[in-house]
Design an enzyme around this catalytic site. Structure first.
Site, PDB file in Angstrom:
ATOM      1  N   LYS A  11     -33.913 -23.419  11.962  1.00  0.00           N
ATOM      2  CA  LYS A  11     -34.830 -23.123  13.079  1.00  0.00           C
ATOM      3  C   LYS A  11     -36.183 -23.790  12.910  1.00  0.00           C
ATOM      4  CE  LYS A  11     -33.620 -18.518  14.647  1.00  0.00           C
ATOM      5  NZ  LYS A  11     -33.861 -17.128  14.306  1.00  0.00           N
ATOM      6  N   GLY A  12     -36.691 -23.786  11.671  1.00  0.00           N
ATOM      7  CA  GLY A  12     -38.013 -24.361  11.402  1.00  0.00           C
ATOM      8  C   GLY A  12     -38.034 -25.850  11.698  1.00  0.00           C
ATOM      9  N   LYS A  13     -36.998 -26.554  11.215  1.00  0.00           N
ATOM     10  CA  LYS A  13     -36.913 -27.997  11.508  1.00  0.00           C
ATOM     11  C   LYS A  13     -36.760 -28.220  13.010  1.00  0.00           C
ATOM     12  CE  LYS A  13     -34.102 -29.645   7.605  1.00  0.00           C
ATOM     13  NZ  LYS A  13     -32.817 -30.318   7.304  1.00  0.00           N
ATOM     14  N   GLU A  42     -20.345 -29.822   5.168  1.00  0.00           N
ATOM     15  CA  GLU A  42     -20.695 -29.608   3.761  1.00  0.00           C
ATOM     16  C   GLU A  42     -21.554 -30.760   3.260  1.00  0.00           C
ATOM     17  OE1 GLU A  42     -18.446 -28.065   0.275  1.00  0.00           O
ATOM     18  OE2 GLU A  42     -16.834 -28.228   1.772  1.00  0.00           O
ATOM     19  N   ASP A  71     -32.260 -34.750   6.303  1.00  0.00           N
ATOM     20  CA  ASP A  71     -32.029 -34.100   5.015  1.00  0.00           C
ATOM     21  C   ASP A  71     -33.328 -34.193   4.239  1.00  0.00           C
ATOM     22  OD1 ASP A  71     -29.831 -32.674   3.634  1.00  0.00           O
ATOM     23  OD2 ASP A  71     -30.479 -33.980   2.006  1.00  0.00           O
ATOM     24  N   GLY A 155     -39.393 -22.454   4.592  1.00  0.00           N
ATOM     25  CA  GLY A 155     -39.071 -23.015   3.277  1.00  0.00           C
ATOM     26  C   GLY A 155     -40.166 -22.762   2.250  1.00  0.00           C
ATOM     27  N   ASP A 157     -43.252 -23.954   2.405  1.00  0.00           N
ATOM     28  CA  ASP A 157     -44.597 -24.174   2.964  1.00  0.00           C
ATOM     29  C   ASP A 157     -45.668 -23.257   2.358  1.00  0.00           C
ATOM     30  OD1 ASP A 157     -43.874 -26.287   4.587  1.00  0.00           O
ATOM     31  OD2 ASP A 157     -43.682 -25.090   6.413  1.00  0.00           O
ATOM     32  N   LYS A 177     -49.786 -29.425  10.025  1.00  0.00           N
ATOM     33  CA  LYS A 177     -48.567 -29.832   9.309  1.00  0.00           C
ATOM     34  C   LYS A 177     -47.899 -31.015  10.016  1.00  0.00           C
ATOM     35  CE  LYS A 177     -43.989 -28.508   7.670  1.00  0.00           C
ATOM     36  NZ  LYS A 177     -42.908 -27.531   7.565  1.00  0.00           N
ATOM     37  N   HIS A 182     -43.922 -34.808   5.683  1.00  0.00           N
ATOM     38  CA  HIS A 182     -42.846 -35.757   5.389  1.00  0.00           C
ATOM     39  C   HIS A 182     -42.022 -36.041   6.648  1.00  0.00           C
ATOM     40  CE1 HIS A 182     -41.847 -31.613   4.964  1.00  0.00           C
ATOM     41  NE2 HIS A 182     -40.571 -31.794   4.722  1.00  0.00           N
TER      42      HIS A 182
HETATM   43  O1  LIG Z   1     -41.578 -25.705   3.035  1.00  0.00           O
HETATM   44  C1  LIG Z   1     -40.848 -26.532   3.524  1.00  0.00           C
HETATM   45  N1  LIG Z   1     -41.308 -27.287   4.549  1.00  0.00           N
HETATM   46  C2  LIG Z   1     -40.624 -28.290   5.086  1.00  0.00           C
HETATM   47  O2  LIG Z   1     -41.090 -28.954   6.016  1.00  0.00           O
HETATM   48  C3  LIG Z   1     -39.340 -28.534   4.522  1.00  0.00           C
HETATM   49  N2  LIG Z   1     -38.420 -29.453   4.776  1.00  0.00           N
HETATM   50  C4  LIG Z   1     -37.402 -29.191   3.942  1.00  0.00           C
HETATM   51  N3  LIG Z   1     -37.667 -28.132   3.170  1.00  0.00           N
HETATM   52  C5  LIG Z   1     -36.812 -27.511   2.148  1.00  0.00           C
HETATM   53  O3  LIG Z   1     -35.665 -28.300   1.962  1.00  0.00           O
HETATM   54  C6  LIG Z   1     -34.503 -27.685   2.551  1.00  0.00           C
HETATM   55  C7  LIG Z   1     -33.798 -28.696   3.394  1.00  0.00           C
HETATM   56  O4  LIG Z   1     -32.423 -28.712   3.142  1.00  0.00           O
HETATM   57  P1  LIG Z   1     -31.505 -29.404   4.230  1.00  0.00           P
HETATM   58  O5  LIG Z   1     -32.096 -30.725   4.601  1.00  0.00           O
HETATM   59  O6  LIG Z   1     -30.111 -29.370   3.822  1.00  0.00           O
HETATM   60  O7  LIG Z   1     -31.721 -28.462   5.509  1.00  0.00           O
HETATM   61  P2  LIG Z   1     -31.129 -27.031   5.845  1.00  0.00           P
HETATM   62  O8  LIG Z   1     -29.906 -26.751   5.036  1.00  0.00           O
HETATM   63  O9  LIG Z   1     -32.229 -26.045   5.754  1.00  0.00           O
HETATM   64  O10 LIG Z   1     -30.726 -27.212   7.378  1.00  0.00           O
HETATM   65  P3  LIG Z   1     -29.720 -28.334   8.003  1.00  0.00           P
HETATM   66  O11 LIG Z   1     -30.597 -29.333   8.689  1.00  0.00           O
HETATM   67  O12 LIG Z   1     -28.960 -28.962   6.864  1.00  0.00           O
HETATM   68  O13 LIG Z   1     -28.851 -27.592   8.963  1.00  0.00           O
HETATM   69  C8  LIG Z   1     -35.057 -26.580   3.450  1.00  0.00           C
HETATM   70  O14 LIG Z   1     -34.125 -25.516   3.664  1.00  0.00           O
HETATM   71  C9  LIG Z   1     -36.293 -26.164   2.680  1.00  0.00           C
HETATM   72  O15 LIG Z   1     -35.937 -25.356   1.596  1.00  0.00           O
HETATM   73  C10 LIG Z   1     -38.862 -27.711   3.503  1.00  0.00           C
HETATM   74  N4  LIG Z   1     -39.598 -26.700   3.024  1.00  0.00           N
HETATM   75 MG   LIG Z   2     -28.533 -28.236   4.845  1.00  0.00          MG
END
Ligand SMILES: O=c1[nH]c(=O)c2ncn([C@@H]3O[C@H](COP(=O)(O)OP(=O)(O)OP(=O)(O)O)[C@@H](O)[C@H]3O)c2[nH]1
Ligand SMILES: [Mg+2]
Length: 198
Positions: A11-13, A42, A71, A155, A157, A177, A182
C-alpha cells in the site's frame, strides 16, 4: 498511455506511485486495485533487478499489458548489506514492519552514528509485451537512528534519517520524502520514457 499497472501489493509503495505518476497525467493502479486475484509472485531472485523482473514480467505475461514493478530495500553497511533484498520479511513471515525495525535496532545496538550508514535502493523494471524489460535504479543515502520517530510512510521510514536532514523519513512526511527518496530518484530516470508515451 493514461494508465499504468504497478505490480505491487504494498500500500505504501502504491500510494507513492499514484502521486508520482499524477504529475505525468497517468493513473497508477496497483494489484490492490484489480478485481481479479492474480497469483502471488515468489521473489526468488538474488538481486533487486531479478526480483523486480519476476514481478513485472510475470504480471505483464498474464495480462498482456505494460507493467512496472519496484523491488526495493534497505542496505545497512554495518550489517554487511542486510536486510537488502530481504527487507520486507527480515524478521520472518508474515511481513511485519514493526518487527523488522526492532530487529535492525537490536542488531545495530549502540553503534555510534558514523557507523550506522545505510541506503535505500529501488530498482524499477518496466515490462512491455514484445519488448525487453528496462531497469532504472535510485538510491537514498542516510543513517539509521537509535529509535523509531514519526508516523508517516511505511517500512523502515521511522528509523531512516536521510543525508542532510536530522529527522526520519517518517517525520519528514510524503512531500519531502517524494522529493529525495530512492523511489523518486528511480522514477526520475524513467521520466524520459514516460514523456514519450504522452
Ligand atoms: O521505510 C521504507 N521506505 C521505503 O520507501 C521503502 N521501500 C522499500 N522498503 C523496504 O523494503 C521492502 C521492499 O520489499 P519488496 O520490494 O519486495 O516489496 P513488498 O514485498 O513490500 O511489496 P511488493 O511490491 O513486492 O508487492 C519493503 O517492504 C520495506 O521493508 C522501504 N522501507
Ligand atoms: Mg515483495
Amino acid at each position: 498511455m493514461k494508465e499504468l499497472l504497478i505490480a505491487t501489493k504494498n500500500k505504501g509503495k502504491a500510494e507513492e506511485f499514484k502521486v508520482f505518476f499524477e504529475r505525468y497525467g497517468i493513473i497508477a493502479k496497483s494489484l490492490l486495485d484489480l478485481q481479479e486475484d492474480l497469483p502471488d509472485i515468489e521473489e526468488t531472485g538474488e538481486t533487486f533487478e531479478e526480483n523486480a523482473a519476476l514481478k513485472s514480467e510475470g504480471i505483464a505475461k498474464i495480462l498482456n499489458i505494460p507493467v512496472l514493478a519496484d523491488d526495493s530495500g534497505l542496505v545497512i553497511d554495518a550489517l554487511g548489506g542486510k536486510p537488502g533484498i530481504y527487507s520486507a520479511r527480515y524478521a520472518g513471515e508474515p511481513k511485519d514492519d514493526k518487527k523488522n525495525i526492532e530487529k535492525v535496532l537490536r542488531e545495530l545496538g549502540d553503534l555510534p552514528v558514523e557507523k550506522r550508514t545505510a541506503r535505500f535502493v529501488c530498482v524499477l523494471s518496466l515490462s512491455i509485451p514484445g519488448n525487453s524489460t528496462i531497469y532504472k535504479k535510485g538510491t537514498c543515502e542516510g543513517v539509521i537512528g537509535f529509535e523509531e520517530k514519526g508516523i508517516h510512510g511505511f517500512g523502515y521510514d521511522p528509523i531512516f534519517i536521510p543525508e542532510g536532514y536530522n529527522q526520519t523519513l517518517a517525520e519528514l512526511g510524503p512531500d519531502e520524502k517524494n522529493k529525495i527518496s530512492h523511489r523518486a530518484n528511480a522514477i526520475k530516470q524513467l521520466e524520459e520514457w514516460i514523456q514519450n508515451q504522452q
